[in-house]
Structures are given as structure tokens and as C-alpha cells.
Design an enzyme around this catalytic site. Structure first.
Site, PDB file in Angstrom:
ATOM      1  N   GLU A  57      13.617  76.312  61.481  1.00 36.82           N
ATOM      2  CA  GLU A  57      12.313  76.846  61.103  1.00 36.82           C
ATOM      3  C   GLU A  57      11.283  76.524  62.193  1.00 36.82           C
ATOM      4  O   GLU A  57      11.248  75.398  62.652  1.00 36.82           O
ATOM      5  CB  GLU A  57      11.834  76.248  59.780  1.00 36.82           C
ATOM      6  CG  GLU A  57      10.589  76.953  59.289  1.00 36.82           C
ATOM      7  CD  GLU A  57      10.078  76.417  57.952  1.00 36.82           C
ATOM      8  OE1 GLU A  57      10.700  75.512  57.374  1.00 36.82           O
ATOM      9  OE2 GLU A  57       9.042  76.920  57.519  1.00 36.82           O
ATOM     10  N   ALA A 117      10.405  66.497  58.021  1.00 39.65           N
ATOM     11  CA  ALA A 117      11.747  66.789  57.518  1.00 39.65           C
ATOM     12  C   ALA A 117      11.912  68.288  57.364  1.00 39.65           C
ATOM     13  O   ALA A 117      10.948  69.047  57.510  1.00 39.65           O
ATOM     14  CB  ALA A 117      11.972  66.112  56.169  1.00 39.65           C
ATOM     15  N   MET A 118      13.136  68.725  57.044  1.00 38.37           N
ATOM     16  CA  MET A 118      13.415  70.156  56.944  1.00 38.37           C
ATOM     17  C   MET A 118      14.366  70.434  55.786  1.00 38.37           C
ATOM     18  O   MET A 118      15.391  69.787  55.645  1.00 38.37           O
ATOM     19  CB  MET A 118      13.998  70.637  58.274  1.00 38.37           C
ATOM     20  CG  MET A 118      14.374  72.098  58.281  1.00 38.37           C
ATOM     21  SD  MET A 118      12.917  73.170  58.061  1.00 38.37           S
ATOM     22  CE  MET A 118      13.666  74.541  57.205  1.00 38.37           C
ATOM     23  N   GLU A 136      11.065  68.086  50.176  1.00 36.04           N
ATOM     24  CA  GLU A 136      12.191  68.890  50.683  1.00 36.04           C
ATOM     25  C   GLU A 136      13.110  69.304  49.547  1.00 36.04           C
ATOM     26  O   GLU A 136      13.610  70.425  49.508  1.00 36.04           O
ATOM     27  CB  GLU A 136      12.969  68.133  51.768  1.00 36.04           C
ATOM     28  CG  GLU A 136      12.130  67.601  52.931  1.00 36.04           C
ATOM     29  CD  GLU A 136      11.195  68.614  53.565  1.00 36.04           C
ATOM     30  OE1 GLU A 136      11.515  69.813  53.551  1.00 36.04           O
ATOM     31  OE2 GLU A 136      10.116  68.207  54.053  1.00 36.04           O
ATOM     32  N   HIS A 172      11.707  72.215  47.682  1.00 36.04           N
ATOM     33  CA  HIS A 172      11.835  73.472  48.411  1.00 36.04           C
ATOM     34  C   HIS A 172      13.084  74.255  47.978  1.00 36.04           C
ATOM     35  O   HIS A 172      13.156  75.462  48.186  1.00 36.04           O
ATOM     36  CB  HIS A 172      11.941  73.212  49.912  1.00 36.04           C
ATOM     37  CG  HIS A 172      10.634  73.271  50.657  1.00 36.04           C
ATOM     38  ND1 HIS A 172       9.693  74.245  50.439  1.00 36.04           N
ATOM     39  CD2 HIS A 172      10.137  72.481  51.654  1.00 36.04           C
ATOM     40  CE1 HIS A 172       8.668  74.046  51.268  1.00 36.04           C
ATOM     41  NE2 HIS A 172       8.906  72.985  52.008  1.00 36.04           N
ATOM     42  N   GLU A 198       4.897  76.468  51.254  1.00 36.27           N
ATOM     43  CA  GLU A 198       4.389  75.145  51.629  1.00 36.27           C
ATOM     44  C   GLU A 198       3.261  74.660  50.721  1.00 36.27           C
ATOM     45  O   GLU A 198       3.266  73.514  50.274  1.00 36.27           O
ATOM     46  CB  GLU A 198       3.964  75.129  53.098  1.00 36.27           C
ATOM     47  CG  GLU A 198       5.119  75.335  54.079  1.00 36.27           C
ATOM     48  CD  GLU A 198       6.266  74.353  53.895  1.00 36.27           C
ATOM     49  OE1 GLU A 198       6.105  73.342  53.181  1.00 36.27           O
ATOM     50  OE2 GLU A 198       7.353  74.615  54.454  1.00 36.27           O
TER      51      GLU A 198
HETATM   52  N1  B3K Z   1       9.536  73.457  56.321  1.00 46.36           N
HETATM   53  C1  B3K Z   1       9.495  72.426  57.320  1.00 46.36           C
HETATM   54  C2  B3K Z   1       8.671  72.878  58.482  1.00 46.36           C
HETATM   55  C3  B3K Z   1       9.338  72.785  59.789  1.00 46.36           C
HETATM   56  C4  B3K Z   1       8.672  73.701  60.793  1.00 46.36           C
HETATM   57  C5  B3K Z   1       8.694  73.173  62.147  1.00 46.36           C
HETATM   58  N2  B3K Z   1       8.239  74.140  63.113  1.00 46.36           N
HETATM   59  C6  B3K Z   1       8.972  71.141  56.780  1.00 46.36           C
HETATM   60  C7  B3K Z   1       8.454  71.197  55.400  1.00 46.36           C
HETATM   61  O1  B3K Z   1       7.344  71.636  55.167  1.00 46.36           O
HETATM   62  O2  B3K Z   1       9.152  70.845  54.493  1.00 46.36           O
HETATM   63 ZN    ZN Z   2       7.496  72.087  53.202  1.00 43.29          ZN
END
Ligand code: B3K
Ligand code: ZN
Length: 893
Positions: free
Chosen positions: A121, A261-262, A297, A300, A319
Site C-alpha cells: 500500500e 503497520a500494514m 490492523e 481493517h 482509515e
Molecule cells: N494502511 C496502512 C498504510 C500504509 C501506507 C504506506 N504508504 C497502515 C494503516 O493505516 O493501517
Molecule cells: Zn489503517
């Protein structure tokens, strides 16, 4: 640089229902074979090319339906690969190579600590293979990983379906993710890792395996993360009825990571700072941060993965919503097992902390050159839009919907959102429409049409409050008016552009002159708090049966992300600070008093007058410090002086060194005048025995350490003895760091620097603690540009590791007012140098640092000029990344 506009969105002409990826992993060159099933959409033109994105890839071969594709049937340009004349349903095979070890951007496939990790991402997947790198193309993935035995752990999304040893001695595994996903949620990890795991039963009775992976040796530090994951799973089941949809959920810690984190499907990759913790090495704030990011996370998985974004302009769809969810999760965790009053205070503490963050990071953004709506209309580099606006203001916009609909209504709206959109890539409008379907049932005749302006417009609205009392009718009239001037890109909007009013839920209470709450009759109910819905420029409300002009308690619980204009007297603020029954508004009143106090001290400083603290202010602080009805965590917030960032927003021309001096003066003055009370708080809030990060002991430590910093700032000999003792006997990192920080900032003699050196010797093998050591010094009062440069020569320093760069360079540039904003301009020259050095390695991180000078035009002239020069110097640099270019050019516009 090209600007991308939201209005230009076009659907992709092809579906890619299935993707098979095979990786031959090697650090120098990894070969990736990508086979995609490609189906032209019914409404797409028959000659639509299949245009794929790619970056830093070496193309090896292209084949369609098993046959190499003739050279005139495809065209490769710098960042794209177009295939022509495809059959309506085709199998496209692309082989390419990338270079993980040489990848310092930490986007795509890279090596960290000898292991392989990915970050896709927003647009990192195109650095792994040629693909339709956009969130509305969703595919089922089957992933084959092959690697030398030196990488025994081979992970990807979904379920492990096969594992074998190859004749050449390498290992091969296959993973299958049953859920269609956009490529930004793809992940792989390969390396030498250990893990901690547990199995839990989901609400519907399925067994799921939860695992946390880390470097060998760090498995002693993953207990809190795994426990937090279990709590997150339970919470999403109970509060939102959302269950984990996979058989297996993995979290992997990595030391080199651009963000926190991702949320990759089933394989979350985390900055180690948000995974690893034990009492000795992690602070209370670290524990809280881990729980919150693990929750974020995990949440999400539904808000982001099951329902994802149609395009990146919709980023706040996932987000803002997920930040709101993690804030609520943390608040519920903090308030659990408490009686009602304690729980209300714990929730207020969480709300205060979140609002402090919003005001320090988002309000300045909304007032500067990068101002954008939570759903931006354009960008040059999407990586620059992972902002406080999209995240934190986005969460406030969700919270307002929660406030307007109520808990049950909001839950019904969420259920409706999933009923409509599960498995889809959708827009912010789709979310509001689902909420609106509930709102209109609850409130016949009303809708969320005006509310949608929160998504369309940037800037922080200002709400002016007028209060009138009519003695004859015993009636109070409240008038609210709103105003929001054009900001950022809106200033360049076509003539005639007018901003529309917002739908602002405005919670208000009224106190009589003794501080008692007055009951308010509103919308058929009598309560202490009335929720006024301001939907036009000006509106009035009446409250009857009130004998005298009351003191208003405004924007309770921060019910909307706005600035309130009301001219309280200092005495009224003191009354609210002592009596308001709404703990958030009570905190706010004290903060407003402190803000006035510090701003007037900064004025005095600028005018060269001697500084004096107002006795009434000291009295208000004494009252808070000694109020036995307030718990320690709350008192620590109530007594914290507003941050320099927040104060700067209130200055006509920003002068950070003057603010720093004023704040320091007040800290020391409070320490002197309330020495006995602070000492008492220090003694009363010790937390002997085994360490626990729970909110009650953490709150005590926060108050005790706040007291220590005041006593140290006041320069008492006795205080230094307390700090030294605490440092030497501390049983946890919160107390050691607090003591060490107080000592190096305010201490005397040799002890502070000796302790600092010993601290490094003790923790040199622990990267996360070494980061703390750098950060402490980078923000220290004595640190100048020269000291920062010296620190950068330390063998443990490297710009390549984002955590290390953040600990030293970012801390200095963002949190060291005296060093960074020295009138000789050397701080800004240092900033320019570091932005350029970082840009050559990692543009995403460089662009974050570049933002430190965003609001340069609002500074005092003596600082504004060298700031502008530094920005111009960066802008003029050849070969600047698109990321940094967008930031500095917008700043200079
Ligand atoms: N969705 C990731 C975002 C990472 C983007 C980096 N360019 C983190 C988060 O909001 O959970
Ligand atoms: Zn997020």
C-alpha cells in the site's frame, strides 16, 4: 509531476479474477512469475489495451495463453506495460525480476535484517510485478514461494496449502487466499523467524490460529501483542458482530518499516515498535500503542479488506473508520472492569489524548499549504496523503455520525454498510448513504446532505457562540454561527467558490455561578447535556427556567472537529476547570487557562519584560492537583501544559523559541510554587511491585513523573536526588525514561551524562531502546544543530532505518524548538540536508520530514526568511522524488 484528479476516475476495463504468483527468492535478484486470468468487461471496448503498472522491474517475458507475445502486441514505457489485441478471456503470464537487497524505499519487496518483507500500500505492488495496481481490481491469489533453507519461514496471505523440499535443496510452499483482494493487500515474508501462537474459538465456534512472528530471541516480547490480538478479535465480535473470516491470522514484526503497520489480508506486517514489549524495555505509551495498532490492523480486516476503497481518494473510507474503531477499542479496554465513574474518567482520558493528537497534527495541517478534505480531490503522490486529516479528522467525521445516530443507530448503519457492500470496492459516499438510511428513519424529514460537506471541504470550521439571558422570561438564548475560510487548494478554486455550511453536532451544558449543572430541556428530554445540530450558518436555541446568565460548557467531549470562539473570563474558566461535570470540557477549561497564561508569557518574553505567573492560574492548578475526586491518569492530563504545536496555532506570528521559554518558565514556576503538592503527588503515586501496563498504574506513573519534571524544572536539590533514585531503581522503562529525561534536561553535575552513557551501554543491542536513547537527546533542551550532527556520527546511527531517522532527525526537526528554530537558520539548513539525504534512499520518509516546514509563512519574519530559503534550496535540487517535490512546491506556492 502529474496531478491525479478524483473526478477523472474510470473503471478498469478488465477483471482479473485470479492471480498465481511464483517467487524464486534471492536478495540480489528475485524472479517473479505472475499468471493472471484476464477477462474483458462486458461494457469495455473490444480494443481496450490491458495497461499494467510496473516500477524498477526488469521484464523477462510476456506470454498470452501459453504463447510468447509478439513484440508488436505489447509496449513497455517507463512505468507501464500495455498489451494489445487480447482475447476476451485470456491467461497472461509475465516474468520479471526485482532487486530486494538494493531496495531502500521499503516499498515493494525488500530485505530487512536478512529477511524478506513486502509493503504494497498504496502503490508498492508494481515494484513486485506488472499489474493493475489499483484497489478496485480484486483477485483471488495463489502464491508459491521458493527459497534457500536459510529462509525456513515462508509466509503469504490466507492458508498454507502445500509445503515441500525441492530437489535443489530449496523449500517451496504454496499459500491460497480464499478472499478476492486488491493487490495492495498482498504480502509475503521469508526468513529466519520464531513465533508465539494461540488458538481461539470465534463467535460461531470456528477454531482460528493466531500467530505473532519476530526475530529469534524476541519471542519473550510478543506476549502483549498476541494478547492484544485476542482482545481485538473478541471486541469486534461483541461491539460490531464482526468475526474473523480466516483460519489463520499472522502478525510479523520487522525493524525497517515506513509506517506503524500494514493490514495485509491474514498477514499483517508491523513495525517492530508496535509489536515488541516487556516491562524493562517498553513504556506505558508503547504498551498502549501496541494494543491500539494491533487493534487497528485487525479491524481493517472488515473495514478496508472485506469492503475496500474504489480509488485512493477514498482512503478515509477505511482509515477514518478504522481509526474510530481503534479509538473505541482502546477506550473500551481502558474502561473495562471499572465502576461507572472511573470508566467515564478513563474514557475521557482517551478522548483527551486523541484530541491532543488531532490538534497538534491535524489542525496545523488544515491551516497550511497541504490542507485537503478528508476525501482529497487531487494528489501528485498518494503516499503524501496518509495524513492526520485522512486518518484523525476522518475518524472525527465517523465519530460525528456515531454521535448523530447513537450507538445502536451507528451499529445498524454499519450492518447496512456490510449488507450492501461486502466484497466490493466502494466510496465514502456509499458509507454515508448506509448511515443515512438509518438516520432518516430515526429523524423523519432530516438527512445527511449537509453532513457530506465534511468530505468535500478542507479547513477547520470556527463556531462562534453567543449567550443571552432574559431575566423576565428566565430564558437563555444560545446562538451558534459557523465560518470556514478557504484553505490549501481551495484558495485556487474558481471565482465564486463559496464554502457551504457543515452539519455540526455541538454538545453543550450550562452551569450556574456556583458550578452546578443546569438541566436543559431539548428535543423532548431533560438532560445536563444538549446536542445541538447546527446545519446552517447561524441558528438559535432557547433554554427556559434559568435565573441568571449561566457559564457555558461548550463542545463537550469534543463533539465536532471545530474551533470554538467564546469569550469566557478567566474566572469562568476557573469555575469550569473546578466544577464542570463533563470531564472533557473540564480539562478543556484548564487548558484554555494555561494557553492564555503561556501566550501572555511568550508576549512578555518577546517584549523583553520579566516573566510573572498569574496567581489565579497557580490556584487553578493547585485545585486540580489536590482534588481527591480526580484519578491520577486524569490529573496527569489536566495538569499537562498545552503542547508547543497547539500553542503555535494561537499565535499571530509563530515564535517557537519564545513559546519554549514561556512553557519552561511556567513549568518551573509551578514546580516552585506547588513544590509541596507535587512532592505529595510524587510520593502518593508510586507503583511498587510487579509492572502492569494497566490504565490505573500507568496513570499513577504519568502523574508521578509529571510531578518529578516540575520539581526538577524548579531546580530543587532534593528533586535531583529523587530523580537519581528513581533512575537507579526503576523496575520499568516508563520510570527510567522519565527520570533520565528529567535529569538530562534539568539536572546538574555529572550524573545525567553518565547515566545517559550507561543507558546506551546497557541497551545497545536493543534497537527500540536505542531509538529512545537517540530521541531523548534529539529533543533535549541543550541539543543544538551541532550536537545533533555529532549524534548522527554515532556508530549506531543510520538514515536507512526509518525508526532511527525518526528518533534523531525527526525528533530534532519537529520537537526541538530551540535547536531547530535558532534564528541563525542553521536548523533549517540541517533540515534541507537531511530531506535530500533521505530522499535519495526513501522518498516516502523524506516527504514526511519535508513537511516540517509546511507552515513557514506563519512564523515571525526573522525565521520565515531562512525557512523559505531552505525550502527553495530543496525545491531546486535536481532529481527530487515526486513525493518531496509535491510537498515543497505546495509549501512555496
Ligand atoms: N494502511 C496502512 C498504510 C500504509 C501506507 C504506506 N504508504 C497502515 C494503516 O493505516 O493501517
Ligand atoms: Zn489503517
Amino acid at each position: 509531476p502529474v496531478t491525479v484528479y478524483r473526478k477523472d476516475y474510470q473503471p478498469y476495463p478488465y477483471d482479473i479474477p485470479h492471480v498465481a504468483l511464483a517467487f524464486d527468492l534471492a536478495p540480489e535478484a528475485t524472479e517473479v512469475r505472475c499468471v493472471m486470468q484476464v477477462q474483458r468487461k462486458a461494457d469495455a471496448s473490444a480494443d481496450a489495451a490491458l495497461v499494467l503498472d510496473g516500477e524498477d522491474l526488469e521484464l523477462v517475458s510476456v506470454a498470452v495463453d501459453g504463447q510468447p507475445l509478439a513484440a508488436d502486441r505489447y509496449h513497455q514505457s517507463e512505468h507501464s506495460l500495455a498489451l494489445y489485441g487480447l482475447p476476451a478471456d485470456a491467461s497472461v503470464e509475465i516474468v520479471s525480476r526485482c532487486k530486494p537487497a538494493a531496495n531502500s524505499t521499503l516499498m515493494g519487496l525488500y530485505v530487512s535484517g536478512g529477511n524478506f518483507f513486502t509493503q504494497c500500500e498504496a502503490e508498492g505492488f508494481r515494484r513486485i510485478t506488472w499489474f493493475a495496481d489499483r484497489p478496485d481490481v480484486m483477485s483471488r491469489y495463489r502464491v508459491t514461494l521458493r527459497a534457500e533453507p536459510a529462509y525456513p519461514v515462508l509466509l503469504s496471505n490466507g492458508n498454507l496449502v502445500a509445503s515441500r523440499q525441492l530437489p535443489d535443496g530449496r523449500n517451496e510452499v504454496e499459500w491460497e487466499d480464499p478472499f478476492p483482494k486488491p493487490c495492495y493487500l498482498f504480502a509475503l515474508v521469508a526468513g529466519n523467524l520464531t513465533h508465539r501462537e494461540t488458538t481461539v474459538k470465534t463467535a460461531s465456534g470456528r477454531d482460528v490460529l493466531l500467530q505473532v512472528y519476530s526475530d529469534p530471541g524476541a519471542e519473550t516480547k510478543t506476549e502483549w501483542a498476541l494478547d492484544s490480538l485476542v482482545r481485538a478479535l473478541r471486541w469486534d465480535e461483541t461491539r460490531f458482530g464482526l468475526e474473523l473470516d480466516l483460519d489463520r491470522f499472522m502478525v510479523v514484526a520487522v525493524h525497517d518499516f515506513n509506517m506503524g503497520a500494514m493490514e495485509n489480508k491474514g498477514l499483517n506486517i508491523f513495525n517492530a515498535a508496535y509489536v515488541l514489549a516487556d516491562a524493562e524495555t517498553a513504556t506505558d505509551a508503547n504498551y498502549e500503542g501496541i494494543e491500539s495498532v494491533i487493534g487497528h490492523e485487525y479491524f481493517h480486516n472488515w473495514t478496508g479488506n472485506r469492503v475496500t476503497c474504489r480509488d485512493w481518494f477514498q482512503l478515509s473510507l477505511k482509515e477514518g473508520l478504522t481509526v474510530f474503531r481503534d479509538q473505541e477499542f482502546s477506550a473500551d479496554m481502558m474502561a473495562q472492569d471499572m465502576d461507572e465513574a472511573a470508566a467515564a474518567s478513563a474514557r475521557a482520558v482517551k478522548r483527551i489524548d486523541d484530541v491532543v493528537t488531532l490538534r497538534a497534527a491535524q489542525f496545523p495541517e488544515d491551516a497550511g499549504p497541504m490542507a485537503h478534505p478528508i476525501r482529497p480531490d487531487s494528489y501528485q503522490e498518494i503516499g503524501n496523503f496518509y495524513t492526520a486529516t485522512v486518518y484523525e479528522k476522518g475518524a472525527e467525521v465517523i465519530r460525528m455520525q456515531h454521535t448523530l445516530l447513537g450507538e445502536a443507530g451507528f451499529r445498524a448503519g454499519m450492518d447496512e454498510y456490510f449488507r450492501r457492500h461486502d466484497g466490493q470496492a466502494v466510496t465514502c459516499d456509499d458509507f454515508v448513504a448506509a448511515m443515512e438510511s438509518v438516520y432518516v428513519r430515526q429523524h423523519p424529514g432530516r438527512d445527511l446532505a449537509v453532513f457530506r460537506n465534511w468530505y468535500r471541504q478542507a479547513g477547520t470550521p470556527r463556531v462562534t457562540v453567543k449567550l443571552e439571558h432574559d431575566a423576565a422570561t428566565r430564558r437563555v438564548t444560545v446562538t451558534l454561527s459557523q465560518d470556514c475560510q478557504p484553505v490549501g487548494v481551495e484558495k485556487k478554486a474558481p471565482a465564486g467558490f463559496v464554502k457551504a455550511p457543515y452539519h455540526i453536532p455541538f454538545a453543550i451544558g450550562l452551569l450556574d455561578r456556583e458550578g452546578r449543572a443546569l438541566p436543559l430541556r431539548h428535543e423532548g428530554a431533560e438532560r445536563e447535556t444538549a446536542l445541538l445540530e447546527l446545519t446552517t450558518q447561524t441558528q438559535q436555541w432557547h433554554f427556559d427556567g434559568i435565573d441568571a446568565l449561566p457559564v457555558p460548557s461548550l463542545l463537550r467531549d469534543f463533539s465536532a472537529p471545530v474551533i470554538v470562539d467564546y469569550d469566557w473570563t478567566d474566572a469562568e474558566l476557573a469555575l469550569l476547570s473546578a466544577h464542570d461535570s463533563n470531564p472533557f470540557a473540564r480539562w478543556e477549561a484548564g487548558q484554555e487557562l494555561a494557553t492564555r497564561q503561556i501566550l501572555s508569557l511568550a508576549d512578555a518574553r518577546q517584549a523583553g519584560r520579566t516573566l510573572h505567573a498569574d496567581p489565579a492560574f497557580i490556584d487553578a492548578w493547585r485545585a486540580l492537583l489536590t482534588d481527591p475526586s480526580l484519578d491520577a491518569a486524569y490529573r496527569a492530563r489536566a495538569l499537562a501544559l498545552p503542547s508547543e504545536k497547539t500553542l503555535a496555532e494561537r499565535m499571530q506570528a509563530v515564535d517557537p523559541p519564545a513559546l519554549a521559554v514561556a512553557r519552561d518558565f511556567l513549568r518551573a514556576e509551578l514546580g516552585r510554587q506547588l513544590a509541596a503538592e507535587f512532592r505529595q503527588a510524587f510520593d502518593d503515586n508510586q507503583t511498587p511491585g510487579e509492572y502492569s501496563p494497566a490504565p490505573v498504574p500507568a496513570g499513577k506513573r504519568a502523574l508521578k513523573n509529571l510531578a518529578l519534571s516540575h520539581l526538577m524544572a524548579a531546580g530543587e536539590h532534593e528533586a535531583q536526588r529523587l530523580a537519581e533514585q528513581q533512575y537507579e531503581h526503576a523496575g520499568n522503562m516508563t520510570d527510567s525514561m522519565a527520570a533520565l529525561s528529567a535529569l538530562i534536561n534539568y539536572g546538574q553535575g555529572e550524573f545525567p551524562q553518565q547515566a545517559l552513557a550507561a543507558f546506551y551501554d546497557k541497551w545497545q543491542d536493543n534497537a527500540l531502546v536505542v531509538d529512545k536513547w537517540f530521541a531523548l537527546q534529539a529533543a533535549a533542551r541543550y541539543t543544538t544543530v551541532q550536537t545533533a550532527r555529532e549524534l548522527m556520527k554515532h556508530p549506531a546511527f543510520t538514515l536507512r532505518n526509518p525508526n532511527r531517522a525518526r528518533a534523531l532527525v525527526f525528533q530534532f526537526c519537529l520537537n526541538n524548538a530551540r535547536g531547530m528554530h535558532h534564528p541563525d537558520g542553521t536548523g533549517y539548513a540541517f533540515w534541507a540536508e537531511q530531506v535530500l539525504a533521505l530522499d535519495a534512499l526513501n522518498p516516502e520518509i523524506a516527504a514526511r520530514l519535508a513537511r516540517a516546514l509546511d507552515n513557514w509563512s506563519r512564523f515571525v519574519p526573522a525565521l520565515r526568511t531562512p525557512m523559505q530559503a531552505a525550502l527553495q534550496q530543496v525545491r531546486g535540487h535536481e532529481g527530487l522524488s515526486r513525493n518531496v517535490q509535491e510537498i515543497v512546491s505546495k509549501a512555496l506556492e
